[in-house]
Design an enzyme around this catalytic site. Structure first.
Site, PDB file in Angstrom:
ATOM      1  N   PHE A 118      10.572  43.297  -8.246  1.00 37.31           N
ATOM      2  CA  PHE A 118       9.261  42.731  -7.940  1.00 37.31           C
ATOM      3  C   PHE A 118       9.310  42.139  -6.542  1.00 37.31           C
ATOM      4  CE2 PHE A 118       5.394  41.616 -10.502  1.00 37.31           C
ATOM      5  CZ  PHE A 118       5.459  42.678 -11.383  1.00 37.31           C
ATOM      6  N   GLN A 232      -3.955  33.239  -3.953  1.00 37.77           N
ATOM      7  CA  GLN A 232      -3.180  34.474  -3.797  1.00 37.77           C
ATOM      8  C   GLN A 232      -4.065  35.711  -3.805  1.00 37.77           C
ATOM      9  OE1 GLN A 232      -0.001  35.943  -6.780  1.00 37.77           O
ATOM     10  NE2 GLN A 232       1.050  35.555  -4.853  1.00 37.77           N
ATOM     11  N   HIS A 234      -3.735  39.578  -4.165  1.00 39.41           N
ATOM     12  CA  HIS A 234      -2.807  40.623  -4.588  1.00 39.41           C
ATOM     13  C   HIS A 234      -3.124  41.853  -3.747  1.00 39.41           C
ATOM     14  CE1 HIS A 234      -0.554  43.399  -7.014  1.00 39.41           C
ATOM     15  NE2 HIS A 234      -0.201  42.460  -7.872  1.00 39.41           N
ATOM     16  N   LEU A 244      -6.694  45.241 -11.366  1.00 36.33           N
ATOM     17  CA  LEU A 244      -5.351  45.187 -10.788  1.00 36.33           C
ATOM     18  C   LEU A 244      -4.544  46.451 -11.060  1.00 36.33           C
ATOM     19  CD1 LEU A 244      -3.124  43.292  -9.505  1.00 36.33           C
ATOM     20  CD2 LEU A 244      -2.356  42.965 -11.842  1.00 36.33           C
ATOM     21  N   GLU A 247       1.951  45.177  -9.545  1.00 30.77           N
ATOM     22  CA  GLU A 247       3.040  45.204  -8.566  1.00 30.77           C
ATOM     23  C   GLU A 247       4.218  46.039  -9.082  1.00 30.77           C
ATOM     24  OE1 GLU A 247       3.571  41.517  -6.683  1.00 30.77           O
ATOM     25  OE2 GLU A 247       5.713  41.739  -6.420  1.00 30.77           O
ATOM     26  N   ARG A 281       3.588  39.062  -1.740  1.00 31.02           N
ATOM     27  CA  ARG A 281       2.169  39.442  -1.780  1.00 31.02           C
ATOM     28  C   ARG A 281       1.385  38.994  -0.561  1.00 31.02           C
ATOM     29  NH1 ARG A 281       1.126  38.279  -8.232  1.00 31.02           N
ATOM     30  NH2 ARG A 281       2.318  40.105  -8.878  1.00 31.02           N
ATOM     31  N   HIS A 349      -6.334  36.936  -6.838  1.00 32.63           N
ATOM     32  CA  HIS A 349      -5.568  37.157  -8.061  1.00 32.63           C
ATOM     33  C   HIS A 349      -5.159  35.879  -8.774  1.00 32.63           C
ATOM     34  CE1 HIS A 349      -2.982  39.304 -10.786  1.00 32.63           C
ATOM     35  NE2 HIS A 349      -1.887  38.746 -10.336  1.00 32.63           N
ATOM     36  N   ARG A 384       3.008  32.418  -4.641  1.00 32.77           N
ATOM     37  CA  ARG A 384       3.763  32.690  -5.869  1.00 32.77           C
ATOM     38  C   ARG A 384       4.413  34.062  -5.794  1.00 32.77           C
ATOM     39  NH1 ARG A 384       2.572  35.476 -10.939  1.00 32.77           N
ATOM     40  NH2 ARG A 384       0.513  36.040 -10.188  1.00 32.77           N
TER      41      ARG A 384
HETATM   42  C1  FAD Z   1      -4.840  41.199 -14.231  1.00 33.79           C
HETATM   43  C2  FAD Z   1      -3.728  40.193 -14.168  1.00 33.79           C
HETATM   44  C3  FAD Z   1      -2.411  40.600 -14.243  1.00 33.79           C
HETATM   45  C4  FAD Z   1      -1.381  39.670 -14.159  1.00 33.79           C
HETATM   46  N1  FAD Z   1      -0.082  40.110 -14.248  1.00 33.79           N
HETATM   47  C5  FAD Z   1       0.921  39.197 -14.217  1.00 33.79           C
HETATM   48  C6  FAD Z   1       2.275  39.605 -14.383  1.00 33.79           C
HETATM   49  O1  FAD Z   1       2.583  40.786 -14.580  1.00 33.79           O
HETATM   50  N2  FAD Z   1       3.246  38.657 -14.339  1.00 33.79           N
HETATM   51  C7  FAD Z   1       2.964  37.331 -14.142  1.00 33.79           C
HETATM   52  O2  FAD Z   1       3.877  36.507 -14.135  1.00 33.79           O
HETATM   53  N3  FAD Z   1       1.672  36.925 -14.008  1.00 33.79           N
HETATM   54  C8  FAD Z   1       0.659  37.819 -14.052  1.00 33.79           C
HETATM   55  N4  FAD Z   1      -0.629  37.388 -13.913  1.00 33.79           N
HETATM   56  C9  FAD Z   1      -0.899  35.944 -13.881  1.00 33.79           C
HETATM   57  C10 FAD Z   1      -0.748  35.376 -15.285  1.00 33.79           C
HETATM   58  O3  FAD Z   1      -1.111  36.345 -16.224  1.00 33.79           O
HETATM   59  C11 FAD Z   1      -1.612  34.146 -15.496  1.00 33.79           C
HETATM   60  O4  FAD Z   1      -1.419  33.224 -14.464  1.00 33.79           O
HETATM   61  C12 FAD Z   1      -1.263  33.484 -16.826  1.00 33.79           C
HETATM   62  O5  FAD Z   1      -1.340  34.425 -17.888  1.00 33.79           O
HETATM   63  C13 FAD Z   1      -2.163  32.320 -17.103  1.00 33.79           C
HETATM   64  O6  FAD Z   1      -1.951  31.871 -18.418  1.00 33.79           O
HETATM   65  P1  FAD Z   1      -2.582  30.500 -18.902  1.00 33.79           P
HETATM   66  O7  FAD Z   1      -2.078  30.278 -20.270  1.00 33.79           O
HETATM   67  O8  FAD Z   1      -2.345  29.467 -17.883  1.00 33.79           O
HETATM   68  O9  FAD Z   1      -4.159  30.778 -18.909  1.00 33.79           O
HETATM   69  P2  FAD Z   1      -5.043  31.936 -19.577  1.00 33.79           P
HETATM   70  O10 FAD Z   1      -4.268  33.004 -20.195  1.00 33.79           O
HETATM   71  O11 FAD Z   1      -6.041  32.297 -18.546  1.00 33.79           O
HETATM   72  O12 FAD Z   1      -5.758  31.170 -20.759  1.00 33.79           O
HETATM   73  C14 FAD Z   1      -6.698  30.136 -20.538  1.00 33.79           C
HETATM   74  C15 FAD Z   1      -7.153  29.602 -21.866  1.00 33.79           C
HETATM   75  O13 FAD Z   1      -7.968  28.464 -21.650  1.00 33.79           O
HETATM   76  C16 FAD Z   1      -9.130  28.540 -22.428  1.00 33.79           C
HETATM   77  N5  FAD Z   1     -10.192  27.785 -21.769  1.00 33.79           N
HETATM   78  C17 FAD Z   1     -10.550  27.829 -20.466  1.00 33.79           C
HETATM   79  N6  FAD Z   1     -11.586  26.998 -20.239  1.00 33.79           N
HETATM   80  C18 FAD Z   1     -11.874  26.402 -21.418  1.00 33.79           C
HETATM   81  C19 FAD Z   1     -12.859  25.462 -21.844  1.00 33.79           C
HETATM   82  N7  FAD Z   1     -13.776  24.956 -21.017  1.00 33.79           N
HETATM   83  N8  FAD Z   1     -12.860  25.094 -23.144  1.00 33.79           N
HETATM   84  C20 FAD Z   1     -11.974  25.617 -24.020  1.00 33.79           C
HETATM   85  N9  FAD Z   1     -11.038  26.519 -23.675  1.00 33.79           N
HETATM   86  C21 FAD Z   1     -10.990  26.900 -22.396  1.00 33.79           C
HETATM   87  C22 FAD Z   1      -9.395  30.023 -22.560  1.00 33.79           C
HETATM   88  O14 FAD Z   1     -10.177  30.291 -23.690  1.00 33.79           O
HETATM   89  C23 FAD Z   1      -7.985  30.574 -22.678  1.00 33.79           C
HETATM   90  O15 FAD Z   1      -7.550  30.527 -24.008  1.00 33.79           O
HETATM   91  C24 FAD Z   1      -1.684  38.303 -13.990  1.00 33.79           C
HETATM   92  C25 FAD Z   1      -3.000  37.892 -13.927  1.00 33.79           C
HETATM   93  C26 FAD Z   1      -4.012  38.830 -13.984  1.00 33.79           C
HETATM   94  C27 FAD Z   1      -5.424  38.342 -13.831  1.00 33.79           C
END
Ligand code: FAD
Length: 572
Positions: A118, A232, A234, A244, A247, A281, A349, A384
């Site tokens: 990566f 960031q 991407h 997306l 990567e 990135r 991203h 990141r």
């Molecule tokens: C397309 C894509 C591909 C990616 N690929 C990678 C990868 O390969 N490797 C890597 O390390 N990272 C990757 N990332 C980044 C990584 O996936 C995210 O940063 C990470 O999954 C975020 O997880 P989280 O638990 O912080 O939030 P999220 O998974 O975004 O979850 C947020 C949660 O908060 C809840 N929520 C939000 N607001 C409220 C509210 N007002 N009231 C109640 N609930 C709420 C939502 O319902 C959800 O359950 C990628 C991101 C994207 C967009």
């Protein structure tokens, strides 16, 4: 009468960070009652869409020291080194644990865990499950969480406010989207795992739900947002949709080519050095902008782009390691990557910044914790490295779960009547918004204006004039967003009301991004300032903080925790 639900701990968000926190707390104290509140069904959290992988040391040619150094360097020396050291140590334990909970990591022929290259990582340390990693991680966490009867789920519940009393957080006010009812959900500690805020920008890989709600909740409750200027981009998003292309496609050997067919990352000095496509990135995104500026990009209906070439990688490798990339290429741009090149351009991203937390995931507000993309610990500093984020959700989600529970166990219950009063005020506010046709502003209009000004002022490259203009325009939008006119007065599934609440959150978060960006008169990581093209450690080796204040945001600073690695020029 306002319904009150009493728990020991309330977790906002059921993505990787929220679910991991819930499991850690449920395991630590089976008698603790844990509320897991999410505005969507857990499996719809953005984590599900992660494709490429999760980083942790697994191979003999690797070490925690190397993972730590790569992360510090990737962060352009703005990451806190105590946080990074803790992270690299916990990372392999978390990914192994996840396997025990059912995550089907891809394997080498000898049965060991397969890892892929990566960007910015010295060796192959990204664990993967084909290119559907987020789906498998989230599924494993969600399934595992179901065995704990003390985790009480509130799916499709939108948290609109943190309840704060006597200087400590006491729970949340939450709108059940499908019932239209607002409840008071009490907990002696609250963890935010509410994800990022990519939707502040027009062109993003982020799902519709990534509207910065958690950041806005903490910010309005008096907790600073940290390092918000670092957004960031991407390098490889599909033009038009922003979908997306992971990567991992570069990790598996893909090349970037300009309109002349040249591998420009090799031919020109864009800072990525010999790493070429495996550079970080921020640098690769800038290189693509460089090709566009030099007239070596291609032109399409959605603007200029360059090519991602996988044709030499071979059909069997693509089908076994990048099946989703093939599916996305065929479905969304009519290109089969086995035979043709994929059009790509940089796309918003990930937010390096977020709610200011310390290494234990605690914020400055007693009882409030944050982990995952909503938080800024800071692991990622100014940039990141791909695949560190999923692991970050696990490492700091777990830490938040146990520390918040400890705090909750040492804290008394709050005054319920006073919490009801706060929720009553929220009900009045939401009732006032619903179907309020007299407001002069439209949601779509403000959202479009916010998106445009953020792209103009806080793009891959920024300059003082455009940032200053964006700060001014975001200030105006903050004023206008309180005058929204909504058509829908219904209670059940009032998606217009949700869109209004999300817009309000995005406007506050976007303004903090623009303000932080304008203050940083240097270039570091993802913050590339045309007027100040060099890093300036003398004046800017600090985190930036944006505080919410009456009358508007206020700027502050915080020192970076250095340690093992001295700042040096960032070269690849
Ligand atoms: C397309 C894509 C591909 C990616 N690929 C990678 C990868 O390969 N490797 C890597 O390390 N990272 C990757 N990332 C980044 C990584 O996936 C995210 O940063 C990470 O999954 C975020 O997880 P989280 O638990 O912080 O939030 P999220 O998974 O975004 O979850 C947020 C949660 O908060 C809840 N929520 C939000 N607001 C409220 C509210 N007002 N009231 C109640 N609930 C709420 C939502 O319902 C959800 O359950 C990628 C991101 C994207 C967009």
């Amino acid at each position: 009468m306002i319904e009150v639900k009493k728990h020991d701990l309330v977790i906002v968000g059921a993505g990787a960070a929220g679910l991991r926190a819930a499991i850690a707390a449920a395991e630590a104290d089976p008698s603790a009652s844990i509320a897991l509140v999410s505005k969507v069904y857990p499996m719809r959290s953005h984590t599900v869409s992660a494709e490429g992988g999760a980083a942790a040391v697994a191979r003999e040619d690797d070490s925690q020291e190397m993972h730590g150094y790569d992360t510090v360097k990737g962060s352009d020396f703005l990451g806190d080194q105590d946080v990074i050291e803790y992270f690299v140590e916990e990372a392999p334990k978390e990914l192994t644990r996840l396997e025990h909970w059912g995550c089907p990591w891809s394997r080498n022929n000898d049965g060991s865990v397969a890892t892929r290259a990566f960007g910015g990582m010295t060796t192959k340390r990204t664990w993967f499950a084909a290119d559907k990693v987020g789906f498998h991680i989230l599924h494993s966490l969600f399934q595992h969480s179901l065995q704990f009867e003390n985790i009480v789920r509130y799916d499709e519940n939108f948290v609109t406010k943190l309840l704060v009393e006597d200087g400590a957080v006491r729970g949340v006010s939450s709108l059940s989207i499908r019932e239209g009812v607002v409840r008071c959900i009490l907990g002696r500690a609250v963890i935010l795992g509410a994800g990022g805020a990519g939707k502040c920008f027009p062109f993003t890989t982020n799902g519709m739900i990534k509207t910065g709600d958690g950041m806005a909740l903490a910010y309005r409750a008096g907790v600073a947002l940290k390092d918000m200027e670092f957004v960031q981009y991407h390098p490889t998003g599909l033009p038009g949709t922003g979908i997306l292309i992971t990567e991992a496609s570069r990790g598996e050997g893909g090349y970037l080519r300009n309109s002349l067919g040249e591998r420009f990352l090799v031919d020109y000095d864009y800072g990525v050095g010999a790493k070429a496509e495996l550079g970080p990135r921020d640098m690769i995104s800038r290189a693509i902008m460089g090709e566009i500026a030099a007239g070596r990009a291609l032109k399409g209906p959605y603007g200029q782009y360059v090519h991602l070439d996988l044709t030499h990688v071979g059909e069997s490798a693509i089908d076994s390691k990048l099946p989703f990339v093939r599916e996305l290429g065929r479905t969304y741009v009519g290109v089969d990557p086995v035979h043709e090149m994929i059009p790509i351009r940089p796309v918003v991203h990930y937010m390096m910044g977020g709610v200011d937390t310390d290494i234990t995931s605690a914020t400055s507000l007693p009882g409030l914790y944050a982990a995952g993309e909503v938080a800024c610990a800071s692991l990622n500093g100014a940039n990141r490295l791909g695949s560190n984020s999923l692991t970050e959700c696990l490492v700091f989600g777990a830490r938040a779960g146990t520390t918040a529970l400890d705090y909750a166990n040492g804290t008394d219950d709050c005054n319920e009547a006073r919490m009801r009063t706060q929720v009553a005020d929220e009900i009045e506010r939401l009732d006032g918004l619903r179907g309020r046709q007299k407001g002069g502003e439209r949601i779509s209009q403000i959202r479009n204006e916010m998106n445009l000004t953020m792209e103009r002022g806080c793009g891959v490259y920024r300059d003082q004039d455009s940032m200053t203009q964006t700060v001014r325009e975001m200030g105006q939008l903050r004023g206008r967003v309180s005058d929204l006119g909504l058509q829908d007065s219904s209670k059940v599934f009032n998606t217009e009301l949700i869109a209004a609440l999300e817009l309000h959150n995005m406007v506050d978060v976007a303004e903090s991004v623009a303000m932080a960006a304008q203050q940083r008169k240097e270039s570091r990581g993802a913050h590339a300032c045309s007027d100040f093209p060099h890093r300036n450690d003398q004046e800017y080796l600090h985190h930036s903080l944006i505080h919410w204040d009456v009358g508007g945001p206020r700027f502050g600073k915080k020192p970076v925790n250095l340690g093992t690695w001295e700042p040096e020029e960032r070269k690849y």
